[in-house]
Write a protein that holds these residues in place. Structure first.
Motif, short mmCIF file in Angstrom:
data_model
loop_
_atom_site.label_atom_id
_atom_site.label_comp_id
_atom_site.label_asym_id
_atom_site.label_seq_id
_atom_site.Cartn_x
_atom_site.Cartn_y
_atom_site.Cartn_z
N UNK A 128 -10.72 11.01 -4.79
CA UNK A 128 -9.67 10.54 -4.03
C UNK A 128 -10.37 10.41 -2.43
N UNK A 129 -11.38 11.08 -1.93
CA UNK A 129 -12.36 10.68 -1.03
C UNK A 129 -13.09 9.28 -1.11
N UNK A 130 -13.54 9.31 -2.24
CA UNK A 130 -14.18 8.31 -2.77
C UNK A 130 -13.45 6.88 -2.82
N UNK A 131 -12.15 7.03 -3.09
CA UNK A 131 -11.32 5.83 -3.17
C UNK A 131 -10.84 5.54 -1.93
N UNK A 132 -10.61 6.49 -0.93
CA UNK A 132 -10.47 6.29 0.34
C UNK A 132 -11.79 5.26 1.16
N UNK A 133 -12.91 5.92 0.87
CA UNK A 133 -14.05 5.16 1.17
C UNK A 133 -14.08 3.86 0.72
N UNK A 134 -13.80 3.47 -0.34
CA UNK A 134 -13.77 2.27 -0.95
C UNK A 134 -12.98 1.42 -0.41
N UNK A 135 -11.61 1.67 -0.13
CA UNK A 135 -10.51 1.05 0.53
C UNK A 135 -10.86 0.74 2.05
N UNK A 167 0.72 -1.17 0.00
CA UNK A 167 -0.01 -0.08 0.01
C UNK A 167 0.89 1.40 0.00
N UNK A 168 1.89 1.13 0.88
CA UNK A 168 2.88 2.32 0.78
C UNK A 168 3.55 2.44 -0.46
N UNK A 169 3.85 1.60 -1.26
CA UNK A 169 4.49 1.66 -2.53
C UNK A 169 3.56 2.16 -3.49
N UNK A 170 2.11 2.07 -3.57
CA UNK A 170 1.26 2.31 -4.30
C UNK A 170 1.13 3.80 -4.08
N UNK A 171 1.24 4.35 -2.97
CA UNK A 171 1.15 5.61 -2.63
C UNK A 171 1.99 6.46 -3.35
N UNK A 216 -6.25 0.30 -3.44
CA UNK A 216 -7.07 1.37 -3.55
C UNK A 216 -6.60 2.44 -2.54
N UNK A 217 -6.40 2.07 -1.41
CA UNK A 217 -6.01 2.86 -0.32
C UNK A 217 -4.69 3.73 -0.70
#
Length: 412
Positions: free
Chosen positions: A302-309, A274-278, A327-328
């Motif tokens: 971005x907010x929506x992707x946070x919610x999905x993750x 997850x950190x790498x994808x950031x 996703x996160x």
């Protein structure tokens, strides 16, 4: 008196004239090396917290403060930076902050609990100064490519954090001096950044005999009534709550996965992924933002992707862990890059960017510091992670509302 100094004494804006020492490649190198330091010393300590706890006999709460104190003092130190940059110039302030950061890293490894926490305070304040100075500097030096350069340095920050987290334990083994040698070694990176930044300080002295360099067309006076402006608060809340979600999951995501039956080794791998994808999100989202006149849809995305993750962690914490992590990663890296891009896109000058950066990051990091502690307390109160994740889902909605306002095509 020189023409440049005479113009400055009359309050006339002066376009910086680059010296040979301040070649654009040197400036870019300096920015990248400074950015590498802005998260590395924070990420490097996370794998070492258990060893530090055993060395000093700290409680779990006291050990948690090792990572919380720097975040808290990033919020405390941020409002002071615009005054420093106006008085001494951004170049000098950045150099001083990098040197102070290196000193804080060394202070943190001295054989004393008081030095450990004092080092954390010094590191937090130094990073706060850099956090606020860099958007203004980027705005001044790259006015036509501010969003692109924001993507470059926000990505570099995350790369530094990823490298530090991944190499702390190998450094401990290679240097043979335990956790102190491993953590202390990061002061060398600060020294390298300071040396690389020195040409910018020399350039600033040549432009007006040491007076702070002012970008052409940049007003010297600060934005009047900034703290009463709704958009400034929307940007601050977007950054603050997004950061709260990041720091909460940094602190607890591996534990959440492990508590649902995943092995700790695999949970660590998922978290590292997850950190790498950031990194990808932090680079690409500011580039997209710079091509748009309004960033409302991007902020809501971005907010929506946070919610999905987060929903993925709530519904399928183990079977859907890798998808949630991806996703996160995009959402968290993208939110960081977009929040920094808002600072340069919503202001008309370097001074205004520094002032908005001071406000937004003061509020942002004070909010973010409450995330890990609050999530731990809620988990202890309820005996599970459902309530924590539901609260994060609600906060993702608040981020969407704040981002909708922050993304308007308007300059403060």
């Amino acid at each position: 008196m020189s023409v440049t100094r005479a113009q400055q004494s009359l309050g006339v804006s002066v376009a910086p004239v680059r010296s040979k020492l301040a070649h654009p490649a040197l400036l870019l190198t300096g920015i990248v090396l400074v950015a590498l330091n802005m998260r590395a010393c924070l990420a490097a300590i996370s794998p070492m917290v258990g060893e530090i706890q055993r060395t000093f006999g700290l409680s779990a709460t006291a050990s948690g403060l090792i990572t919380t104190v720097p975040v808290l003092f990033q919020g405390v130190g941020a409002p002071l930076t615009p005054r420093l940059t106006r008085r001494f110039g951004t170049e000098r302030v950045v150099l001083g902050a990098v040197l102070v950061l290196g000193a804080g890293v060394l202070l943190r490894v001295l054989p004393s609990v008081a030095a450990l926490y004092l080092g954390c305070v010094v590191i937090g304040v130094a990073i706060a100064v850099l956090n606020v100075s860099m958007p203004g500097l980027v705005k001044r030096e790259f006015p036509e490519r501010a969003a692109t350069m924001t993507g470059v340095y926000s990505t570099t920050m995350l790369v530094g954090a990823t490298l530090a987290a991944g190499t702390s334990v190998p450094l401990e083994h290679a240097l043979g001096g335990g956790w102190r040698a491993s953590l202390g070694a990061w002061s060398l990176l600060a020294l390298v950044a300071a040396v690389a930044w020195l040409p910018q300080v020399l350039r600033a002295r040549q432009v007006g005999g040491g007076a702070p360099a002012v970008a052409a067309g940049s007003p010297a006076k600060p934005i009047a009534g900034l703290w009463r402006m709704p958009m400034a608060w929307q940007i601050s809340l977007f950054m603050g709550i997004s950061s709260l979600m990041v720091y909460t999951l940094v602190a607890w995501m591996p534990t959440i996965l492990a508590d649902h039956g995943m092995s700790r080794d695999q949970a660590g791998l998922v978290f590292a992924f997850s950190n790498l994808v950031q990194v990808a999100g932090a680079f690409l989202v500011p580039l997209l933002a710079g091509r748009m006149t309004r960033q409302r849809g991007l902020a809501v995305l971005m907010a929506g992707l946070n919610a999905v993750g987060i929903a993925g962690l709530l519904i399928a914490p183990v079977s859907g862990a890798w998808i949630s992590a991806a996703v996160l990663g995009v959402a968290q890296g993208g939110s960081l890059g977009l929040g920094l891009a808002f600072i340069v896109l919503r202001t008309g000058s370097a001074g205004a960017a520094a002032q908005l950066g001071g406000m937004s990051q003061a509020i942002g990091y004070l909010i973010a510091a409450a995330g890990p502690v609050g999530a731990g307390a809620l988990h202890q109160l309820t005996g599970g992670w459902t309530a924590v994740l539901v609260v994060l889902l609600v906060l993702a909605g608040v981020v969407a509302v704040a981002g909708w306002g922050a993304g308007r095509n308007r300059t403060l």
